[in-house]
Scaffold this motif. Structure first.
Motif, mmCIF file in Angstrom:
data_model
loop_
_atom_site.group_PDB
_atom_site.id
_atom_site.type_symbol
_atom_site.label_atom_id
_atom_site.label_comp_id
_atom_site.label_asym_id
_atom_site.label_seq_id
_atom_site.Cartn_x
_atom_site.Cartn_y
_atom_site.Cartn_z
ATOM 1 N N LEU A 1 0.824 -1.209 0.000
ATOM 2 C CA LEU A 1 0.000 0.000 0.000
ATOM 3 C C LEU A 1 0.860 1.261 0.000
ATOM 4 C CD1 LEU A 1 -2.878 -0.994 2.464
ATOM 5 C CD2 LEU A 1 -3.040 -0.637 -0.005
ATOM 6 N N SER A 2 2.048 1.178 0.596
ATOM 7 C CA SER A 2 2.928 2.354 0.608
ATOM 8 C C SER A 2 3.464 2.684 -0.777
ATOM 9 C CB SER A 2 4.091 2.110 1.575
ATOM 10 O OG SER A 2 4.928 1.069 1.101
ATOM 11 N N LEU A 3 3.377 1.732 -1.703
ATOM 12 C CA LEU A 3 3.827 1.982 -3.071
ATOM 13 C C LEU A 3 2.764 2.671 -3.922
ATOM 14 C CD1 LEU A 3 5.616 -1.407 -3.845
ATOM 15 C CD2 LEU A 3 6.677 0.758 -3.186
ATOM 16 N N VAL A 4 1.527 2.731 -3.419
ATOM 17 C CA VAL A 4 0.444 3.340 -4.196
ATOM 18 C C VAL A 4 0.713 4.822 -4.463
ATOM 19 C CG1 VAL A 4 -2.016 3.868 -4.212
ATOM 20 C CG2 VAL A 4 -1.223 1.629 -3.424
ATOM 21 N N PRO A 5 1.110 5.644 -3.449
ATOM 22 C CA PRO A 5 1.422 7.047 -3.756
ATOM 23 C C PRO A 5 2.549 7.214 -4.765
ATOM 24 C CG PRO A 5 1.145 6.742 -1.394
ATOM 25 C CD PRO A 5 1.183 5.387 -1.994
ATOM 26 N N VAL A 6 3.511 6.297 -4.774
ATOM 27 C CA VAL A 6 4.600 6.379 -5.749
ATOM 28 C C VAL A 6 4.056 6.243 -7.169
ATOM 29 C CG1 VAL A 6 6.759 5.323 -6.497
ATOM 30 C CG2 VAL A 6 6.234 5.468 -4.058
ATOM 31 N N VAL A 7 3.140 5.301 -7.365
ATOM 32 C CA VAL A 7 2.531 5.125 -8.684
ATOM 33 C C VAL A 7 1.710 6.350 -9.075
ATOM 34 C CG1 VAL A 7 0.945 3.699 -10.034
ATOM 35 C CG2 VAL A 7 2.495 2.628 -8.390
ATOM 36 N N SER A 8 0.964 6.894 -8.104
ATOM 37 C CA SER A 8 0.143 8.078 -8.394
ATOM 38 C C SER A 8 1.012 9.281 -8.710
ATOM 39 C CB SER A 8 -0.773 8.364 -7.195
ATOM 40 O OG SER A 8 -1.608 7.256 -6.924
ATOM 41 N N ASP A 9 2.111 9.467 -7.958
ATOM 42 C CA ASP A 9 3.014 10.580 -8.247
ATOM 43 C C ASP A 9 3.639 10.444 -9.629
ATOM 44 O OD1 ASP A 9 2.439 11.618 -5.802
ATOM 45 O OD2 ASP A 9 4.282 10.933 -4.815
ATOM 46 N N TRP A 10 4.013 9.232 -9.990
ATOM 47 C CA TRP A 10 4.585 9.026 -11.316
ATOM 48 C C TRP A 10 3.580 9.389 -12.402
ATOM 49 C CZ3 TRP A 10 2.899 5.775 -15.194
ATOM 50 C CH2 TRP A 10 3.741 5.670 -16.302
ATOM 51 N N PHE A 11 2.342 8.975 -12.216
ATOM 52 C CA PHE A 11 1.306 9.309 -13.201
ATOM 53 C C PHE A 11 1.070 10.813 -13.251
ATOM 54 C CE2 PHE A 11 -3.165 10.113 -14.226
ATOM 55 C CZ PHE A 11 -3.267 9.487 -15.456
ATOM 56 N N MET A 12 1.049 11.447 -12.081
ATOM 57 C CA MET A 12 0.778 12.881 -12.016
ATOM 58 C C MET A 12 1.897 13.698 -12.669
ATOM 59 S SD MET A 12 0.317 15.159 -8.568
ATOM 60 C CE MET A 12 2.011 14.793 -8.072
ATOM 61 N N LEU A 13 3.156 13.313 -12.432
ATOM 62 C CA LEU A 13 4.289 14.088 -12.934
ATOM 63 C C LEU A 13 4.729 13.682 -14.337
ATOM 64 C CD1 LEU A 13 6.448 14.125 -9.672
ATOM 65 C CD2 LEU A 13 4.912 15.913 -10.519
ATOM 66 N N THR A 14 4.077 12.643 -14.894
ATOM 67 C CA THR A 14 4.492 12.165 -16.212
ATOM 68 C C THR A 14 3.387 12.265 -17.255
ATOM 69 O OG1 THR A 14 5.980 10.605 -15.130
ATOM 70 C CG2 THR A 14 5.511 10.209 -17.460
ATOM 71 N N CYS A 15 2.180 11.925 -16.878
ATOM 72 C CA CYS A 15 1.103 11.778 -17.864
ATOM 73 C C CYS A 15 0.102 12.932 -17.863
ATOM 74 C CB CYS A 15 0.351 10.461 -17.616
ATOM 75 S SG CYS A 15 1.420 9.007 -17.657
ATOM 76 N N MET A 16 0.100 13.769 -16.835
ATOM 77 C CA MET A 16 -0.884 14.846 -16.773
ATOM 78 C C MET A 16 -0.410 16.064 -17.572
ATOM 79 S SD MET A 16 -3.404 13.685 -15.006
ATOM 80 C CE MET A 16 -4.316 15.147 -14.545
#
Length: 408
Positions: A363-378
């Motif tokens: 579960l602690s890896l979930v924010p890492v995935v969200s941050d990657w999506f936010m800083l890469t795909c948005m």
């Protein structure tokens, strides 16, 4: 003021300044250590009012929860302490058969006739076909015809030579095997065995009863509700009697995908597989064995060299004249190997805590995935990056405090 006095005062002032600077540096180091030890740090929360980022975050959380709950807990039962089963197996064969063939007299067969040996180690052999060579005596007779034994005269036969694939020791003579064929004479048990014409009628009816035990729970496949009267009349069937420990051999062969009549001619090896994979938790229900059957020896329709399973044994007698004779039997049959395996599992606090910690780490890896999506795909990734990452100016004495919340 003289020049000497001026220089003395000047040096004294320099020394005072140097000592003051050193003391200030020491005080600064001590203050930095105090700040490092006693300062409290807290992460800054950045709220992103974006539905796309929120969906990615919640969807990743859902995947982690489904993996932990569905696969780890339900399928793998990782919260259990497991141990392999230790089993013991006893077998008992019952039944009889009757044969009436052209090369043998009518004969009744019981367990003592067709189960060889009477007891085996996790296996048993059932005689289904045979080649009988009666009244053999130690004498001289022509070898069976093949390219290595046929001869024209005595020069083709080497006296004393023995072929491991033959039937005896050559005497050096060339004798008539038939009116058209001559073969080398051998010293052996005569008449020799001829196994080219195998009887097509097999011993048919048998049954097997097997018992197994689990070490930790002391269970066996004779279940508590089974009594003696039930054992006398039951027969294993997946639909009507799945708990009965008595099996008909013909049904075992059929469930293994083989035809009993065909397999009985040349023999073979079948596995009776008993699976004791049990969940011993109180909410899991009862622990019953699961049976399956399969053929273990190789049956290749293309390369059909040395098929089946057979061996030879003899029964010895003495005639009234004192001559030793024997009846040689080449036995074809089916060997049944009882294979028991399984794992017993029960709830344990240690594996539960370990897997709970693993779930939290996922579960602690979930924010890492969200941050990657936010800083890469948005599209507004540059704006997010400026608020997400703060670069400090080490020369600045203070940093202005600002509200990090923002809207779009």
């Amino acid at each position: 003021m003289s020049t000497h006095h001026y220089c003395t005062v000047h040096h004294w002032c320099v020394c005072v300044c140097v000592c003051g600077a050193a003391m200030s540096k020491t005080a600064g180091c001590c203050q930095s250590c105090l700040h490092y030890v006693f300062d409290y740090e807290t992460p800054k929360t950045l709220v992103i009012p974006s539905i796309r980022v929120g969906c990615v975050f919640r969807f990743t959380q859902l995947l982690v929860v489904l993996y932990v709950v569905g696969y780890v807990c339900v399928v793998q039962k990782a919260y259990q302490e497991t141990d392999s089963v230790i089993s013991t197996v006893t077998t008992k064969v019952k039944g009889f058969a009757f044969t009436n063939t052209s090369d043998m007299d009518p004969r009744f067969w019981d367990v003592a006739d067709y189960v060889i040996p009477p007891q085996g180690d996790h296996s048993f052999f059932v005689l289904t076909n045979m080649v009988v060579t009666p009244l053999q005596t130690q004498s001289r007779c022509p070898e069976l015809p093949n390219p290595s034994t046929t001869c024209v005269d005595d020069c083709d036969c080497i006296e004393g030579y023995s072929d491991p694939r033959g039937n005896g020791i050559l005497t050096g003579l060339c004798e008539n095997y038939s009116t058209t064929v001559r073969t080398c004479e051998v010293l052996s048990w005569c008449p020799l065995e001829i196994d080219t014409n195998i009887c097509k009628h097999a011993v048919l009816l048998c049954a097997i009863k097997s018992n197994v035990c689990l070490p930790s729970s002391s269970r066996r496949n004779i279940l508590p509700h089974i009594n003696s009267s039930y054992l006398k009349r039951c027969e294993f069937s997946r639909t009507t009697d799945p708990d009965c420990p008595i099996f008909r051999l013909k049904h075992i062969v059929s469930e293994a995908g083989e035809d009993f009549q065909d397999m009985a001619v040349k023999g073979g090896i079948l596995g009776i597989i008993i699976d004791w994979s049990c969940d011993l938790d109180w909410w899991a229900g009862k622990c019953y064995p699961k049976y399956s059957f399969r053929r273990l020896d190789n049956k290749n329709p293309v390369n059909n060299v040395a098929p089946g399973y057979n061996f030879r044994f003899a029964k010895y007698y003495k005639t009234p004249d004192g001559v030793e004779t024997r009846t040689l039997i080449k036995a074809y049959g089916i060997r049944f190997d009882v294979i028991v395996f399984g794992t017993a599992g029960k709830f344990g606090i240690v594996p539960t805590i370990v897997n709970l910690g693993a779930a939290l780490s996922f579960l602690s890896l979930v924010p890492v995935v969200s941050d990657w999506f936010m800083l890469t795909c948005m599209k507004k990734r540059d704006l997010y990056s400026r608020h997400k990452v703060t670069y400090l100016n080490e020369d600045a004495e203070a940093e202005p405090v600002s509200d990090s919340s923002f809207t779009f």
